[in-house]
Motif scaffolding. Structure first.
Motif, short mmCIF file in Angstrom:
data_model
loop_
_atom_site.label_atom_id
_atom_site.label_comp_id
_atom_site.label_asym_id
_atom_site.label_seq_id
_atom_site.Cartn_x
_atom_site.Cartn_y
_atom_site.Cartn_z
N ALA A 264 0.80 -1.11 -0.03
CA ALA A 264 0.24 0.37 -0.09
C ALA A 264 0.94 1.14 -0.05
CB ALA A 264 -0.89 -0.14 1.43
N ALA A 265 2.05 1.08 0.75
CA ALA A 265 2.60 2.44 1.18
C ALA A 265 3.77 2.69 -0.41
CB ALA A 265 4.00 2.50 2.25
N PRO A 266 4.46 1.95 -0.88
CA PRO A 266 4.95 2.51 -2.51
C PRO A 266 3.88 2.55 -3.23
CG PRO A 266 5.83 0.26 -1.37
CD PRO A 266 4.49 0.50 -0.95
N ILE A 267 2.43 2.10 -3.25
CA ILE A 267 1.33 2.36 -4.44
C ILE A 267 0.83 3.36 -3.96
CG2 ILE A 267 -1.25 2.18 -5.31
CD1 ILE A 267 -0.16 -0.79 -5.10
N VAL A 268 0.93 4.44 -2.94
CA VAL A 268 0.57 5.44 -2.84
C VAL A 268 1.68 6.28 -3.32
CG1 VAL A 268 -0.04 6.99 -1.14
CG2 VAL A 268 -0.88 4.48 -0.44
N ALA A 269 2.66 6.27 -2.80
CA ALA A 269 3.68 7.03 -3.11
C ALA A 269 3.81 6.94 -4.64
CB ALA A 269 5.29 6.63 -2.58
N ALA A 270 3.92 6.39 -5.45
CA ALA A 270 3.91 6.11 -6.73
C ALA A 270 2.58 7.03 -7.19
CB ALA A 270 4.07 4.28 -7.52
N VAL A 271 1.47 6.81 -6.80
CA VAL A 271 0.69 7.44 -7.19
C VAL A 271 0.85 8.86 -7.19
CG1 VAL A 271 -1.64 7.83 -7.12
CG2 VAL A 271 -0.83 5.52 -7.20
N ALA A 273 3.75 10.56 -6.54
CA ALA A 273 4.66 11.65 -8.24
C ALA A 273 3.86 11.57 -9.41
CB ALA A 273 5.73 10.15 -8.09
N ALA A 274 2.92 10.54 -9.54
CA ALA A 274 3.10 10.07 -11.07
C ALA A 274 1.68 11.29 -11.42
CB ALA A 274 1.86 8.64 -11.41
N THR A 275 0.48 11.62 -10.41
CA THR A 275 -0.51 12.90 -10.03
C THR A 275 0.45 14.14 -9.79
OG1 THR A 275 -1.19 12.11 -8.62
CG2 THR A 275 -2.08 10.76 -10.61
N GLY A 276 1.19 14.35 -8.82
CA GLY A 276 0.88 15.32 -9.22
C GLY A 276 0.96 15.77 -7.35
N ASP A 277 -0.65 15.00 -6.77
CA ASP A 277 -0.53 14.88 -5.69
C ASP A 277 -0.56 14.55 -4.64
OD1 ASP A 277 -2.82 15.30 -3.68
OD2 ASP A 277 -4.71 14.77 -4.79
N ALA A 278 0.34 15.03 -3.79
CA ALA A 278 1.26 14.45 -2.01
C ALA A 278 0.60 14.18 -1.71
CB ALA A 278 1.85 16.09 -1.99
N SER A 279 -1.00 14.44 -1.54
CA SER A 279 -2.09 14.88 -0.48
C SER A 279 -2.22 13.51 -0.40
CB SER A 279 -2.98 15.53 0.03
OG SER A 279 -3.68 15.86 -1.12
N ASP A 283 -6.48 4.82 -0.39
CA ASP A 283 -7.97 5.20 -0.26
C ASP A 283 -8.73 6.25 -1.56
OD1 ASP A 283 -9.11 3.20 1.49
OD2 ASP A 283 -9.69 4.80 2.97
N ALA A 284 -7.91 7.40 -1.66
CA ALA A 284 -7.76 8.55 -2.47
C ALA A 284 -7.27 7.80 -3.54
CB ALA A 284 -7.30 9.71 -1.76
N ALA A 285 -5.57 7.25 -3.83
CA ALA A 285 -5.66 6.83 -4.51
C ALA A 285 -6.42 5.30 -5.65
CB ALA A 285 -3.78 6.10 -4.48
N ILE A 286 -7.18 4.67 -4.70
CA ILE A 286 -7.98 3.71 -5.18
C ILE A 286 -9.05 4.42 -6.81
CG2 ILE A 286 -9.33 1.82 -5.30
CD1 ILE A 286 -7.55 1.20 -3.01
N GLY A 292 -10.51 6.53 -13.62
CA GLY A 292 -9.63 6.90 -15.14
C GLY A 292 -8.15 7.03 -15.23
N ASN A 293 -7.86 7.83 -14.32
CA ASN A 293 -6.60 8.60 -14.30
C ASN A 293 -5.52 7.19 -14.96
OD1 ASN A 293 -3.26 9.71 -13.19
ND2 ASN A 293 -4.89 11.79 -13.34
N THR A 294 -5.54 7.72 -16.34
CA THR A 294 -4.04 6.65 -17.04
C THR A 294 -2.92 6.64 -16.13
OG1 THR A 294 -5.07 7.72 -19.04
CG2 THR A 294 -3.12 6.70 -18.70
N ALA A 295 -2.01 7.49 -15.14
CA ALA A 295 -0.98 7.44 -15.26
C ALA A 295 -0.78 6.61 -13.27
CB ALA A 295 -0.25 8.71 -14.52
N ALA A 296 -2.17 6.68 -12.70
CA ALA A 296 -2.70 6.18 -11.38
C ALA A 296 -2.49 4.85 -12.04
CB ALA A 296 -3.89 6.85 -10.96
#
Length: 387
Positions: A264-271, A273-279, A283-286, A292-296
């Motif tokens: 979970a933590a690496p996925i959150v960090a990667a999403v 970085a990919a979206t530019g939303d550090a918050s 749950d929000a990453a999912i 439909g965010n392609t990068a996520a």
């Protein structure tokens, strides 16, 4: 008190009725290789103590088949067991019957992860659970605890739990002092594996694997009808199979581990970085990926690829009959984002007949993980003590 298992025949008969009953003596004899007389002798003390009972005889439909059979079954409420799953922010507890069926559940938030604070909360939770019915307090003598990380079940020691920040915590002894119950402590994934082996999707399979997706990536293994404990208690750690080369770094000290990519933590960090939303939270990453965010979505696809490769490596080594895939709430909420890539990577990497292994998605709530802890307590209570 129940009759202590003194012989392997008693252990075989009681366990078979517990996990597969109602079952006739004839069927037990056929499956176990014991004689009918040995089955009857082994079952007698448990019938007398009220743990087993004979059901009404079933009529034979085949001419010349002999007398009607009287199946043996468990008296499920002859004894009760408490199970608790310990997370980094909450205790989840259940009281179960002999078949590990939850009868009552409760949750207790944690405001500290210190062993002292967790034990105080645990004592309160167990008292609350057992107060739900006078019979629980009277006939519940065992508490099972499920903890993530490196657990020495034999000595009741949590050697290392990265999510709790614990090292060398003698949890079984401390919990027994806090609750007054006999205590077993086991890795949470192995606990869930025991529940599936005795009471769930693993019944009837001599070899299977349980893979958990969520905060971490875990795996429990059953080979030749036995949970694989591993030397010194470590086995099935597919989360630490390297599938990503030299990157990223994992909390275990290795690099490229499945868990370093798909936890979970690496996925959150990667999403983030990919979206530019550090918050973003998990749950929000999912939610962003589902929107439909392609990068996520690519982050989750990479995670699914890593999980599929780890599962294939395990299947190639062990050859399980089936793989049960489950996880915590976030892991299951994201599973549709992983699923296609998991199946594709598993199929492409699994060798020969290993690719034919059945993958079963089975959602399991944290109450079911607590049930797994109770199942370990049941197994420990009724296992033959080697002499």
């Amino acid at each position: 008190m129940y009759p202590r298992l003194a012989t392997r025949a008693e252990a075989t008969v009681f366990t078979m009725v517990l996990t597969r009953g109602p079952v006739t003596r004839v069927e037990i004899a056929r499956r176990s290789g014991l004689s009918s007389a040995a089955v009857t002798k082994a079952a007698r003390p448990f019938i007398e103590a009220g743990y087993l009972e004979e059901l009404q005889a079933t009529e034979r439909t085949t001419p010349g088949a002999g007398r009607p059979a009287s199946p043996l079954t468990i008296r499920a409420q002859r004894e009760f067991f408490t199970g608790v799953k310990i997370t980094d922010d909450e205790l989840i507890g259940v009281v179960t019957d002999l078949r590990a069926q939850p009868l009552v559940s409760a949750r207790h938030p944690l405001d500290t992860m210190s062993p002292e604070g967790v034990l105080a909360a645990l004592a309160d939770l167990v008292a609350e659970l057992l107060a739900a019915d006078p019979a629980y307090r009277e006939r519940c003598h065992w508490l099972g605890l499920a903890v993530s990380g490196d657990v020495d079940q034999v000595h009741g020691m949590v050697r290392y739990s990265p999510f709790l920040g614990w090292r060398q915590v003698p949890l079984a002894r401390l919990a027994a002092e806090a609750t007054g119950l006999n205590v077993t402590v086991e890795n949470d994934v192995k606990s869930l594996t025991v529940a599936e082996q005795w009471f769930g999707e693993g019944v009837g399979a001599s070899s299977f694997a349980l893979v958990t997706v969520g905060t971490g990536i875990g795996c429990g293994l059953v080979v030749n009808d036995r949970v694989v404990p591993g030397w010194n208690g470590v086995a099935g750690e597919i989360g630490h199979i390297p599938v990503g080369g030299d990157e990223p770094e994992c909390h275990c000290g290795g690099r490229g581990c499945v868990e370093a990519i798909a936890g979970a933590a690496p996925i959150v960090a990667a999403v983030r970085a990919a979206t530019g939303d550090a918050s973003l939270s998990i749950d929000a990453a999912i939610d962003v990926a589902h929107a439909g965010n392609t990068a996520a979505r690519e982050v989750f696809a990479r995670a699914g690829h890593a999980i599929g490769l780890g599962m294939a490596a395990m299947a190639n080594l062990v050859g399980p009959e089936r793989i049960i895939v489950t996880g915590d709430v976030q892991g299951l909420a994201a599973y549709d984002l992983f699923e296609e890539q998991i199946n594709r990577s598993f199929t492409s990497q699994a060798f020969g007949a290993a690719a034919d292994c059945r993958l079963l998605l089975r959602p399991r709530s944290f109450e079911q993980w607590a049930r797994g802890a109770a199942a370990v307590a049941i197994q420990t209570h009724f296992s033959l003590q080697e002499r």
